[in-house]
Write an enzyme that holds these catalytic residues in place. Structure first.
Site, PDB file in Angstrom:
ATOM      1  N   ASP A 202      -2.255  -1.123   5.876  1.00  9.80           N
ATOM      2  CA  ASP A 202      -2.659  -0.802   7.247  1.00  9.80           C
ATOM      3  C   ASP A 202      -4.162  -0.881   7.461  1.00  9.80           C
ATOM      4  O   ASP A 202      -4.633  -0.694   8.588  1.00  9.80           O
ATOM      5  CB  ASP A 202      -2.137   0.585   7.657  1.00  9.80           C
ATOM      6  CG  ASP A 202      -2.599   1.696   6.719  1.00  9.80           C
ATOM      7  OD1 ASP A 202      -2.707   1.448   5.502  1.00  9.80           O
ATOM      8  OD2 ASP A 202      -2.826   2.828   7.198  1.00  9.80           O
TER       9      ASP A 202
ATOM     10  N   ASP B  95       0.870  -1.171   0.000  1.00 11.72           N
ATOM     11  CA  ASP B  95       0.000   0.000   0.000  1.00 11.72           C
ATOM     12  C   ASP B  95       0.915   1.232   0.000  1.00 11.72           C
ATOM     13  O   ASP B  95       2.097   1.134   0.356  1.00 11.72           O
ATOM     14  CB  ASP B  95      -0.874  -0.041   1.258  1.00 11.72           C
ATOM     15  CG  ASP B  95      -1.791   1.154   1.395  1.00 11.72           C
ATOM     16  OD1 ASP B  95      -2.213   1.708   0.358  1.00 11.72           O
ATOM     17  OD2 ASP B  95      -2.083   1.537   2.539  1.00 11.72           O
TER      18      ASP B  95
END
Length: 211
Positions: A175, A10
């Protein structure tokens, strides 16, 4: 038993630390007082989500934001608002990503993002050393280009197909619990550090495993 060959990151929260409240403040500064109703740490809604899922263009967003704000917003206003998400980035994270590529891993990025953030990320201002984000990854899978956002399974499937990667040979680092769950449901190995957390040792331990 398969060894990991592909590492997928990410962007916001993992490559650099993000601050949603700072983005809200930036939008407030340029005259959009209701940003908190649209912005999220992981998945945006309304025109913000439409932009990140590629349903509208950067200019469409500017025009629609002007309507919501009740004043003419410029592209620079939009850029300033969106890039408020960026808080800080550590060189050791970028060095680790480069080192993983040197070790022979295929390293890609899979991000919910938009043209304004990527205008900055794909510029030479990204790392402070004259390199854009593309310098660090083999390929970028961006929600507004893919026309779909995490945690939709389709964007993970597009990444796997694009990388010619098997889920069991892939680790995805994000996350967001929803994004991690979606990847795991497809058989992808996952790690979920917190926003801005140093994930290097966590990943090194995972790469030692025989899955």
């Amino acid at each position: 038993m398969s060894k990991i060959k592909n590492i997928v990151f990410d962007l916001g929260g993992i490559v650099f630390e993000i601050d949603k409240n700072r983005a809200i403040e930036h939008f407030n500064e340029v005259g959009f007082a209701d940003a908190k109703s649209y912005l999220d740490a992981f998945t945006q809604v309304g025109i913000f989500g439409q932009l990140e899922s590629g349903q509208i263009t950067a200019e469409d967003f500017r025009r629609e934001l002007s309507k919501l704000a009740g004043k003419e917003m410029t592209l620079d206003d939009c850029y300033y608002g969106w890039t408020g998400y960026y808080k800080c980035m550590h060189q050791y994270i970028l060095d680790e990503i480069q080192d993983l590529r040197k070790q022979g891993y295929r390293v890609s990025l899979l991000s919910n993002t938009n043209p304004y953030m990527m205008q900055w990320a794909r510029s030479n201002d990204f790392d402070g050393n004259g390199n854009p984000v593309d310098h660090y990854f083999d390929h970028l899978y961006l929600s507004y280009e893919c026309k779909v956002m995490k945690p939709d399974a389709r964007i993970f499937e597009m990444m796997l197909e694009g990388e010619n990667a098997k889920p069991e040979e892939t680790i995805f680092i994000d996350d967001s619990p929803h994004n991690v769950e979606a990847a795991a449901a497809l058989g992808i190995h996952t790690l979920q550090p917190g926003n801005g957390e140093d994930w290097r040792e966590m990943l090194r331990e995972a790469l030692k495993k025989e899955y």
